[in-house]
Design a protein around this motif. Structure first.
Motif, PDB file in Angstrom:
ATOM      1  N   LEU B 156       0.818  -1.207   0.000  1.00 59.00           N
ATOM      2  CA  LEU B 156       0.000   0.000   0.000  1.00 59.00           C
ATOM      3  C   LEU B 156       0.853   1.258   0.000  1.00 59.00           C
ATOM      4  O   LEU B 156       0.462   2.292  -0.538  1.00 59.00           O
ATOM      5  CB  LEU B 156      -0.936   0.006   1.211  1.00 59.00           C
ATOM      6  N   GLY B 157       2.041   1.173   0.603  1.00 60.36           N
ATOM      7  CA  GLY B 157       2.860   2.366   0.743  1.00 60.36           C
ATOM      8  C   GLY B 157       3.679   2.693  -0.487  1.00 60.36           C
ATOM      9  O   GLY B 157       4.044   3.845  -0.701  1.00 60.36           O
ATOM     10  N   SER B 158       4.009   1.663  -1.298  1.00 56.95           N
ATOM     11  CA  SER B 158       4.841   1.962  -2.458  1.00 56.95           C
ATOM     12  C   SER B 158       4.362   1.255  -3.726  1.00 56.95           C
ATOM     13  O   SER B 158       4.877   1.514  -4.805  1.00 56.95           O
ATOM     14  CB  SER B 158       6.299   1.570  -2.178  1.00 56.95           C
ATOM     15  N   GLY B 159       3.396   0.325  -3.578  1.00 54.81           N
ATOM     16  CA  GLY B 159       2.907  -0.391  -4.754  1.00 54.81           C
ATOM     17  C   GLY B 159       3.849  -1.481  -5.232  1.00 54.81           C
ATOM     18  O   GLY B 159       3.626  -2.083  -6.272  1.00 54.81           O
ATOM     19  N   ARG B 160       4.929  -1.737  -4.458  1.00 49.84           N
ATOM     20  CA  ARG B 160       5.869  -2.772  -4.868  1.00 49.84           C
ATOM     21  C   ARG B 160       5.985  -3.818  -3.773  1.00 49.84           C
ATOM     22  O   ARG B 160       5.484  -3.640  -2.672  1.00 49.84           O
ATOM     23  CB  ARG B 160       7.266  -2.178  -5.080  1.00 49.84           C
ATOM     24  N   LEU B 161       6.646  -4.921  -4.092  1.00 49.48           N
ATOM     25  CA  LEU B 161       6.978  -5.916  -3.070  1.00 49.48           C
ATOM     26  C   LEU B 161       8.421  -6.341  -3.287  1.00 49.48           C
ATOM     27  O   LEU B 161       8.940  -6.260  -4.402  1.00 49.48           O
ATOM     28  CB  LEU B 161       6.071  -7.144  -3.168  1.00 49.48           C
ATOM     29  N   PHE B 162       9.069  -6.813  -2.222  1.00 53.93           N
ATOM     30  CA  PHE B 162      10.436  -7.340  -2.274  1.00 53.93           C
ATOM     31  C   PHE B 162      11.454  -6.331  -2.788  1.00 53.93           C
ATOM     32  O   PHE B 162      12.391  -6.703  -3.490  1.00 53.93           O
ATOM     33  CB  PHE B 162      10.509  -8.616  -3.131  1.00 53.93           C
ATOM     34  N   ALA B 163      11.278  -5.045  -2.459  1.00 56.28           N
ATOM     35  CA  ALA B 163      12.317  -4.086  -2.795  1.00 56.28           C
ATOM     36  C   ALA B 163      13.557  -4.418  -1.979  1.00 56.28           C
ATOM     37  O   ALA B 163      13.469  -4.955  -0.879  1.00 56.28           O
ATOM     38  CB  ALA B 163      11.851  -2.668  -2.491  1.00 56.28           C
ATOM     39  N   GLY B 164      14.762  -4.105  -2.535  1.00 60.03           N
ATOM     40  CA  GLY B 164      16.002  -4.418  -1.834  1.00 60.03           C
ATOM     41  C   GLY B 164      16.105  -3.641  -0.542  1.00 60.03           C
ATOM     42  O   GLY B 164      15.351  -2.699  -0.297  1.00 60.03           O
ATOM     43  N   ALA B 165      17.071  -4.041   0.301  1.00 62.65           N
ATOM     44  CA  ALA B 165      17.225  -3.399   1.607  1.00 62.65           C
ATOM     45  C   ALA B 165      17.599  -1.927   1.454  1.00 62.65           C
ATOM     46  O   ALA B 165      17.355  -1.124   2.347  1.00 62.65           O
ATOM     47  CB  ALA B 165      18.278  -4.128   2.421  1.00 62.65           C
ATOM     48  N   ASP B 166      18.202  -1.548   0.288  1.00 60.50           N
ATOM     49  CA  ASP B 166      18.552  -0.144   0.084  1.00 60.50           C
ATOM     50  C   ASP B 166      17.408   0.628  -0.571  1.00 60.50           C
ATOM     51  O   ASP B 166      17.568   1.794  -0.932  1.00 60.50           O
ATOM     52  CB  ASP B 166      19.827  -0.034  -0.757  1.00 60.50           C
ATOM     53  N   GLY B 167      16.243  -0.022  -0.751  1.00 62.18           N
ATOM     54  CA  GLY B 167      15.066   0.686  -1.263  1.00 62.18           C
ATOM     55  C   GLY B 167      14.925   0.647  -2.777  1.00 62.18           C
ATOM     56  O   GLY B 167      14.007   1.247  -3.334  1.00 62.18           O
ATOM     57  N   SER B 168      15.819  -0.055  -3.478  1.00 64.29           N
ATOM     58  CA  SER B 168      15.730  -0.076  -4.943  1.00 64.29           C
ATOM     59  C   SER B 168      15.167  -1.415  -5.409  1.00 64.29           C
ATOM     60  O   SER B 168      15.110  -2.379  -4.657  1.00 64.29           O
ATOM     61  CB  SER B 168      17.113   0.134  -5.544  1.00 64.29           C
ATOM     62  N   GLY B 169      14.787  -1.469  -6.692  1.00 58.64           N
ATOM     63  CA  GLY B 169      14.319  -2.724  -7.280  1.00 58.64           C
ATOM     64  C   GLY B 169      12.947  -3.120  -6.771  1.00 58.64           C
ATOM     65  O   GLY B 169      12.144  -2.275  -6.389  1.00 58.64           O
ATOM     66  N   GLY B 170      12.698  -4.415  -6.750  1.00 58.94           N
ATOM     67  CA  GLY B 170      11.413  -4.905  -6.284  1.00 58.94           C
ATOM     68  C   GLY B 170      10.479  -5.180  -7.441  1.00 58.94           C
ATOM     69  O   GLY B 170      10.719  -4.769  -8.582  1.00 58.94           O
ATOM     70  N   GLU B 176       1.000   2.201 -12.970  1.00 62.60           N
ATOM     71  CA  GLU B 176       1.142   3.660 -12.912  1.00 62.60           C
ATOM     72  C   GLU B 176      -0.061   4.323 -12.245  1.00 62.60           C
ATOM     73  O   GLU B 176       0.058   5.364 -11.618  1.00 62.60           O
ATOM     74  CB  GLU B 176       1.308   4.223 -14.329  1.00 62.60           C
ATOM     75  N   TRP B 177      -1.246   3.721 -12.408  1.00 62.25           N
ATOM     76  CA  TRP B 177      -2.476   4.331 -11.897  1.00 62.25           C
ATOM     77  C   TRP B 177      -2.490   4.451 -10.390  1.00 62.25           C
ATOM     78  O   TRP B 177      -3.247   5.222  -9.820  1.00 62.25           O
ATOM     79  CB  TRP B 177      -3.693   3.513 -12.343  1.00 62.25           C
ATOM     80  N   PHE B 178      -1.634   3.690  -9.720  1.00 60.93           N
ATOM     81  CA  PHE B 178      -1.706   3.605  -8.259  1.00 60.93           C
ATOM     82  C   PHE B 178      -0.935   4.740  -7.599  1.00 60.93           C
ATOM     83  O   PHE B 178       0.241   4.954  -7.890  1.00 60.93           O
ATOM     84  CB  PHE B 178      -1.142   2.264  -7.802  1.00 60.93           C
ATOM     85  N   THR B 179      -1.631   5.493  -6.740  1.00 64.54           N
ATOM     86  CA  THR B 179      -0.942   6.524  -5.960  1.00 64.54           C
ATOM     87  C   THR B 179      -0.548   5.919  -4.623  1.00 64.54           C
ATOM     88  O   THR B 179      -1.423   5.511  -3.855  1.00 64.54           O
ATOM     89  CB  THR B 179      -1.874   7.716  -5.690  1.00 64.54           C
ATOM     90  N   PRO B 180       0.749   5.815  -4.339  1.00 65.74           N
ATOM     91  CA  PRO B 180       1.161   5.189  -3.082  1.00 65.74           C
ATOM     92  C   PRO B 180       0.594   5.932  -1.879  1.00 65.74           C
ATOM     93  O   PRO B 180       0.568   7.157  -1.848  1.00 65.74           O
ATOM     94  CB  PRO B 180       2.688   5.310  -3.113  1.00 65.74           C
TER      95      PRO B 180
END
Lengths: 194, 274
Positions: B156-170, B176-180
């Motif tokens: 819900l907060g970023s629209g992604r899952l499994f982003a790396g520990a440094d906040g990138s990727g995932g 695009e339609w989703f506003t975090p």
């Protein structure tokens, strides 16, 4: 001097231990049912945290660092804190029995309160000097006390509320805490460095 | 052998589900709220806790008869902090990104109530092998709970899952339609998510208990012969529908006996009164 004030305001408001850093959530949920108890717990934590900040600073820079044993800081700090808490428990039982009976089982729990160990570790991580460490420990504890007392006030009102069955107990408490945290996140934009 | 397997299975079920450290016992709330901004962080934290919990449970269980009861808590804390320091050094050396993301919460595992609670409640009273299993089960329960919370917050907060520990990727789940909904990544979102998830767990538990209660009532009624639609076939002992078993006419014996004894009691009482 302004550095000291910066540390104080940051520790109390923007970097509040409960609502921004999540140190010390267990006592926050455990002993916040009445403002008076919350205040007692907050005072105990303030007392322990101020003294432990001084003690752990001394242990780290006078004993561990000269011997090259910095990696043992977690073990050393928890031992210092545990013995301090034991001492304070004995002191309260003898001199202020009313506060002792009010805090009951929660006093030993200060040992496992992450706020106390957390503040000691933050002091080392940020490289504070002795005075700054003590000020940080004291003001972080004041921030903790403020948060827990404010929340105890909210919680007293919650007793009268009638939430859906599934939300009774901890869920409604956590949602109330979320509201208070939202209010506290208003401080996050404040910058004391200027 | 079968008995032993059952014992371990019940320890596992206890640790992961019925006595879940996070959702049921509400232990170790600090890391639960703090590190659940991404699933990767949650799993990293969970893995660290599993290792510490298994090692400390094993060790405490091995020395449980040597520790004097007066100083047991202090001894447990020293043992636990030893293992935490080891885990901290390993994470610093091999997973610097995780170390940076979790910050002080790795050394703070020392004061995580879950570990002390398992040491006190289980490892100090049980032999090594069950203690290790208990540590693993509780650790998995903790990790699973953390992952649940983190999944909701990250999605819900970023629209992604499994982003790396440094906040990138995932993996981008919402397009695009989703506003975090940024609040889910802020501290208040942590409280909010945990509150709703515990409410869900309480709802499910209450429903299950209610279903079990009704089931027990029905079984009691069946055994006594009072059940509306079901009855036990006296010949085969199987549960059948009442209408399929036409031959049931006998009135439950227990009922007659009960009234008789009641009447006798009454007579006795009256006699006593006169």
């Amino acid at each position: 001097m302004s550095e000291i004030f910066m540390i104080m305001f940051a520790a109390i408001l923007t970097e509040n231990f409960i609502f921004a850093k999540f140190y010390g959530i267990c006592p926050f949920l455990g002993v916040s049912d009445k403002p008076s108890t919350a205040l007692g717990m907050g005072m105990a934590v303030t007392f322990v945290m101020t003294i432990s900040s001084a003690a752990t600073w001394a242990v780290y820079y006078l004993i561990l660092a000269p011997l090259g044993l910095e990696y043992l800081k977690t073990i050393a700090f928890i031992l210092v804190i545990a013995s301090l808490v034991q001492f304070i428990e004995m002191f309260l039982r003898k001199n202020i029995p009313s506060l002792y009976s009010a805090l009951g089982i929660y006093l030993p729990l200060i040992t496992t309160n992450c706020a106390v160990l957390g503040s000691a570790l933050v002091n080392i991580q940020e490289g504070y000097n002795f005075f700054e460490s003590v000020v940080f420990g004291f003001s972080a504890a004041i921030g903790f006390t403020m948060a827990i007392v404010v929340f105890a006030g909210v919680r007293e009102r919650l007793v009268l509320a009638d939430p859906p069955k599934a939300f009774r107990g901890y869920p409604i408490l956590l949602i109330a805490a979320a509201m208070v945290a939202m209010a506290f996140s208003g401080f996050a934009g404040m910058d004391f460095t200027r | 052998m079968c008995m032993k397997k059952n014992k371990y299975l019940s320890i596992f079920k206890e640790g992961v589900l019925t006595n879940n450290p996070t959702f049921v016992q509400l232990l170790g709330m600090c890391p639960t709220l703090a590190v659940t901004t991404s699933v990767t962080n949650a799993i990293g934290m969970g893995a660290a806790v599993i290792v510490v919990l298994m090692c400390s449970n094993l060790f405490i269980s091995l020395v449980r008869k040597l520790i004097p009861p007066e100083v047991r808590i202090a001894s447990y804390i020293v043992i636990i902090s030893g293992f935490v320091t080891a885990v901290e050094l390993v994470i610093k050396a091999f997973f610097p990104a995780i170390d940076a993301a979790l910050g002080l919460f790795i050394p703070l595992i020392v004061v995580n109530c879950i570990i002390l609670a398992r040491a006190e409640a289980f490892a100090s009273k049980n032999p090594p092998l069950p203690s290790v299993v208990d540590g693993l089960a509780t650790g998995i329960g903790f990790t699973a709970a953390l992952t649940c919370i983190a999944a909701v917050r990250e999605l819900l907060g970023s629209g992604r899952l499994f982003a790396g520990a440094d906040g990138s990727g995932g993996i981008t789940i919402f397009g695009e339609w989703f506003t975090p909904v940024t609040i889910f990544l802020l501290p208040s979102g942590a409280f909010l998510t945990l509150g709703f998830l515990i409410a869900l767990v309480q709802k499910v538990t209450a429903t299950r208990l209610e279903r079990k209660r009704i089931h027990d009532l029905e079984m009691d009624a069946l055994e006594a012969g009072y059940h509306k639609t079901l009855v036990r076939d006296p010949e085969t002992g199987k549960i059948v529908k009442r209408k399929d078993l036409a031959a049931i006419e006998e009135v439950p014996v227990a009922l007659d006996e009960m009234t008789e004894t009641d009447e006798e009691d009454k007579k006795e009482e009256e006699g006593g009164n006169v």
